[in-house]
Design an enzyme around this catalytic site. Structure first.
Site, PDB file in Angstrom:
ATOM      1  CB  ALA A   3      -0.897  -0.010   1.235  1.00 64.59           C
ATOM      2  CB  CYS A   4       2.271   3.052  -2.564  1.00 68.18           C
ATOM      3  SG  CYS A   4       2.975   1.404  -2.851  1.00 68.18           S
ATOM      4  CB  THR A   5       1.452   7.755  -0.013  1.00 62.86           C
ATOM      5  OG1 THR A   5       0.953   7.017   1.098  1.00 62.86           O
ATOM      6  CG2 THR A   5       0.781   9.124  -0.060  1.00 62.86           C
ATOM      7  CD  GLU A  31      -1.143   5.041  -4.018  1.00 64.11           C
ATOM      8  OE1 GLU A  31      -1.692   4.853  -2.924  1.00 64.11           O
ATOM      9  OE2 GLU A  31       0.015   5.497  -4.137  1.00 64.11           O
ATOM     10  CG  ASN A  63       6.460   7.168   0.569  1.00 60.47           C
ATOM     11  OD1 ASN A  63       7.357   7.757  -0.024  1.00 60.47           O
ATOM     12  ND2 ASN A  63       5.953   7.602   1.714  1.00 60.47           N
TER      13      ASN A  63
END
Length: 470
Positions: free
Chosen positions: A7-9, A98, A28
């Site tokens: 899980a990213c941003t 993402e 990220n």
């Protein structure tokens, strides 16, 4: 597989929204606290023609010519490559992916595809074969429409003219939106694109059958318009706690005057925003390295225990690497890379077109290695964690000095680059500059770890206050 929990941003910034006219995309990559990354540079025409995914077994025949590009693959290819991010020789930047979710109603009509094109392969089968961001969107869209995907994802593209955000929905459908030059977007594990204008090819691309699919199966909850997020996305309690607070925080940082009424759990936060001021590469870095500083929700702040753990922060222990791809620069474009946790690491500038990186950046295995850049940055972060508030000033001092030096080095490189006449001279010079700074950053973090280790020796639980007169 480990990446199923990823899980990213993400952040995307248009060229009129930045202080220097550059285009910035970045993300990220979050999966697991101890899961090493490394850097790899693929020379031109070095890719195998036949690609077989180790994760899904998807088999693709790839084009004969492949462009040079840099990427950050996993330490092991057991479950796939997961190259994640890079800039190719044609100055196309790509970051994938993402993670997001498609709702059950859509999945009932277009299920995810078990042997489709997933995150682990997207960079590998797209970035070496495109010459513009639009070509990247078109190639990825065609591959997903034909072969399907087993995940719901957002993908970032940019070149020297524009930035695009691409999202999948269900097993085969997708849309992509151009980021307006005067705007930015921050995304956190939810489908983000809202109203799609099918009559605006300059700003939208999409699966050719998506309108018919939605109409035939009565998927649009609104009488008018086509809101991709509303039709394909999710809007549950988990989204309000896990995803939307990170978008809210980005809006508070960059568009406070326009976002005063927003709340962390709002489910209708806008995808695109205009910043109150023009943004720099350091602003983008600070966002990806943030954890709700200045709010009660900071995990290491002054809020209550419930407040500090209410929302998932942007930078967290499970970040493997953070990157920002800076395009449309006067000099060479830059792949900024922070290995490990962005809040505790530093963004190292690697110029596009280089042909080598320091040896420690090529290494990364389990168990931990002292000669791996990933583990050198991680070691300093873990030592800071042991006595966070005592050691944070030491970390911040090193980060500040390296950030100042990075800005200075990039400016000097840009100036000298104008004096070089051949492509070979430019590539050699950019490689040396990148290697020298990356080495300096590693040495600074090695010294930081030794300094923290020295300070920690007096924190032992076996300590005892001794009378100096004895």
């Amino acid at each position: 597989m480990i990446k199923k929990l990823s899980a990213c941003t993400s952040i995307l910034i248009g060229k009129k929204a930045t202080i220097d006219g550059t285009i910035i995309i970045g993300r990220n990559e979050d999966a697991k606290a101890a899961w090493p990354k490394r850097v790899e540079i693929h020379p031109r025409d070095s890719m195998e023609r036949l690609f077989i995914s180790k994760e899904t077994k998807l088999t693709l025949q790839l084009p004969a010519h492949s462009a040079q590009y840099m990427a950050t693959p996993e330490w092991t290819d057991k479950d796939g490559l997961f190259e994640e991010d890079g800039i190719n020789e044609y100055d196309v930047a790509m970051s994938a992916t993402e993670s997001a979710y498609t709702n059950e109603l859509v999945l009932g009509y277009d299920p995810l595809v078990e042997n489709g094109l997933n995150e682990e392969a997207m960079i590998t089968v797209v970035l070496p074969y495109v010459k513009t961001a639009r070509e990247g969107v078109a190639r990825l869209g065609q591959l997903i429409a034909e072969h399907g995907t087993g995940e719901t994802n957002g993908v970032l593209f940019a070149d020297n003219d524009e930035a695009w955000y691409f999202e999948t929905g269900g097993g085969h459908y997708w849309v992509a939106q151009r980021i307006p030059d005067d705007a930015y977007a921050v995304v956190g594990n939810q489908l983000a694109i809202q109203e799609v204008d099918f009559n605006d090819p300059d700003n939208f691309m999409f699966h050719p059958g998506i309108q018919v699919f939605v109409s035939e199966h009565h998927l649009n909850p609104h009488e008018e318009g086509f809101n991709f997020r509303e039709i394909f996305g999710t809007h549950d309690r988990a989204d309000a706690i896990y995803s939307t607070p990170r978008v809210w925080y980005g809006h508070q940082l960059f568009s406070k005057s326009k976002a005063q009424a927003e709340q962390p759990e709002d489910q209708d936060l806008p995808f695109l925003m205009q910043p109150d001021r023009k943004l720099s590469i350091l602003d983008a870095q600070r966002y990806l390295a943030s954890h709700y500083q200045g709010t009660p929700f900071d995990p290491v702040g002054r809020g209550s225990q419930e407040e500090k753990h209410r929302y998932r922060p942007i930078s967290l222990a499970k970040t493997q690497e953070s990157h920002l791809l800076q395009m449309n620069r006067g000099g060479a474009n830059i792949h900024w890379l922070a290995l490990g946790v962005a809040a505790q690491s530093v963004y190292v500038p690697f110029f596009a077109g280089i042909d080598d990186v320091p040896a420690p950046y090529k290494r990364g295995k389990l168990p931990a290695q002292r000669n791996s850049a990933y583990w050198i940055y991680k070691e300093a972060g873990v030592l800071v964690d042991s006595h966070y508030h005592d050691f944070l000033p030491d970390l911040q001092a090193v980060q500040k000095e390296l950030n100042v030096n990075a800005v200075k080095m990039v400016a000097q490189t840009d100036a000298h680059l104008k004096e070089l006449k051949t492509a070979t001279e430019r590539a050699n010079y950019l490689t040396r500059q990148s290697i020298n700074f990356a080495t300096d950053a590693l040495n600074a973090y090695r010294d930081l770890s030794l300094s923290l280790l020295t300070k920690m020796t007096d924190y032992s639980p076996l300590n005892f206050k001794t009378d100096e007169n004895l």
